[in-house]
Design a protein around this motif. Sequence first.
Motif, PDB file in Angstrom:
ATOM      1  N   ARG A  48       0.812  -1.366  -0.063  1.00 52.35           N
ATOM      2  CA  ARG A  48       0.011  -0.004  -0.159  1.00 52.35           C
ATOM      3  C   ARG A  48       1.204   1.248   0.014  1.00 52.35           C
ATOM      4  O   ARG A  48       1.973   1.407   0.637  1.00 52.35           O
TER       5      ARG A  48
ATOM      6  N   LEU B 247       0.450   4.852   0.978  1.00 55.40           N
ATOM      7  CA  LEU B 247      -0.509   5.942   1.627  1.00 55.40           C
ATOM      8  C   LEU B 247       0.096   7.173   1.296  1.00 55.40           C
ATOM      9  O   LEU B 247       1.335   7.441   1.413  1.00 55.40           O
TER      10      LEU B 247
ATOM     11  N   VAL C 162      -3.624  13.583  10.391  1.00 55.54           N
ATOM     12  CA  VAL C 162      -4.535  12.440  10.193  1.00 55.54           C
ATOM     13  C   VAL C 162      -3.799  11.600   9.122  1.00 55.54           C
ATOM     14  O   VAL C 162      -3.959  10.441   9.216  1.00 55.54           O
ATOM     15  N   PHE C 163      -2.643  12.181   8.599  1.00 54.39           N
ATOM     16  CA  PHE C 163      -1.736  11.296   7.647  1.00 54.39           C
ATOM     17  C   PHE C 163      -0.960  10.198   8.574  1.00 54.39           C
ATOM     18  O   PHE C 163      -0.945   9.029   8.437  1.00 54.39           O
TER      19      PHE C 163
ATOM     20  N   GLU D 290      -2.000   9.450  11.563  1.00 54.30           N
ATOM     21  CA  GLU D 290      -3.005   8.283  12.008  1.00 54.30           C
ATOM     22  C   GLU D 290      -3.193   7.236  11.144  1.00 54.30           C
ATOM     23  O   GLU D 290      -3.206   5.911  11.585  1.00 54.30           O
ATOM     24  N   ARG D 291      -3.214   7.475   9.676  1.00 58.03           N
ATOM     25  CA  ARG D 291      -3.510   6.432   8.759  1.00 58.03           C
ATOM     26  C   ARG D 291      -2.092   5.350   8.674  1.00 58.03           C
ATOM     27  O   ARG D 291      -2.287   4.339   8.503  1.00 58.03           O
TER      28      ARG D 291
ATOM     29  N   GLU E 278      -2.331   3.283  11.813  1.00 59.12           N
ATOM     30  CA  GLU E 278      -3.345   2.334  11.865  1.00 59.12           C
ATOM     31  C   GLU E 278      -2.878   1.208  10.858  1.00 59.12           C
ATOM     32  O   GLU E 278      -3.160  -0.026  11.274  1.00 59.12           O
ATOM     33  N   ALA E 279      -2.197   1.507   9.805  1.00 59.14           N
ATOM     34  CA  ALA E 279      -1.411   0.595   9.006  1.00 59.14           C
ATOM     35  C   ALA E 279      -0.557  -0.580   9.868  1.00 59.14           C
ATOM     36  O   ALA E 279      -0.522  -1.633   9.881  1.00 59.14           O
TER      37      ALA E 279
ATOM     38  N   SER F 154     -10.653  -5.229   4.427  1.00 56.88           N
ATOM     39  CA  SER F 154     -10.887  -3.789   4.083  1.00 56.88           C
ATOM     40  C   SER F 154     -12.289  -3.594   4.802  1.00 56.88           C
ATOM     41  O   SER F 154     -12.968  -4.116   5.042  1.00 56.88           O
TER      42      SER F 154
END
Length: 66
Positions: free
Chosen positions: A12, A14, A21-22, A24-25, A28-29, A66
């Motif tokens: 992935r 990102l 926010v980025f 956090e993404r 999370e991954a 997903s």
Amino acid sequence: METTKGRLPRYRLLTGIDDSVFCERVSEALDLGYELHGGPALTWNGTTGYVAQAVIWRQDGPTPES
């Protein structure tokens, strides 16, 4: 060949604005079990920073749903 329908891809990329926010993404991954693949890339348009971070799934078994 293993089916991947309904699952996140093994690789992935990102991307987004360089903000919390980025971050956090990406976090999370990592929490799902992905690993960072190389360092982040950053570009600047004079006003806003944009980042990209590749993550990969190295674990045995299927990727998360997903």
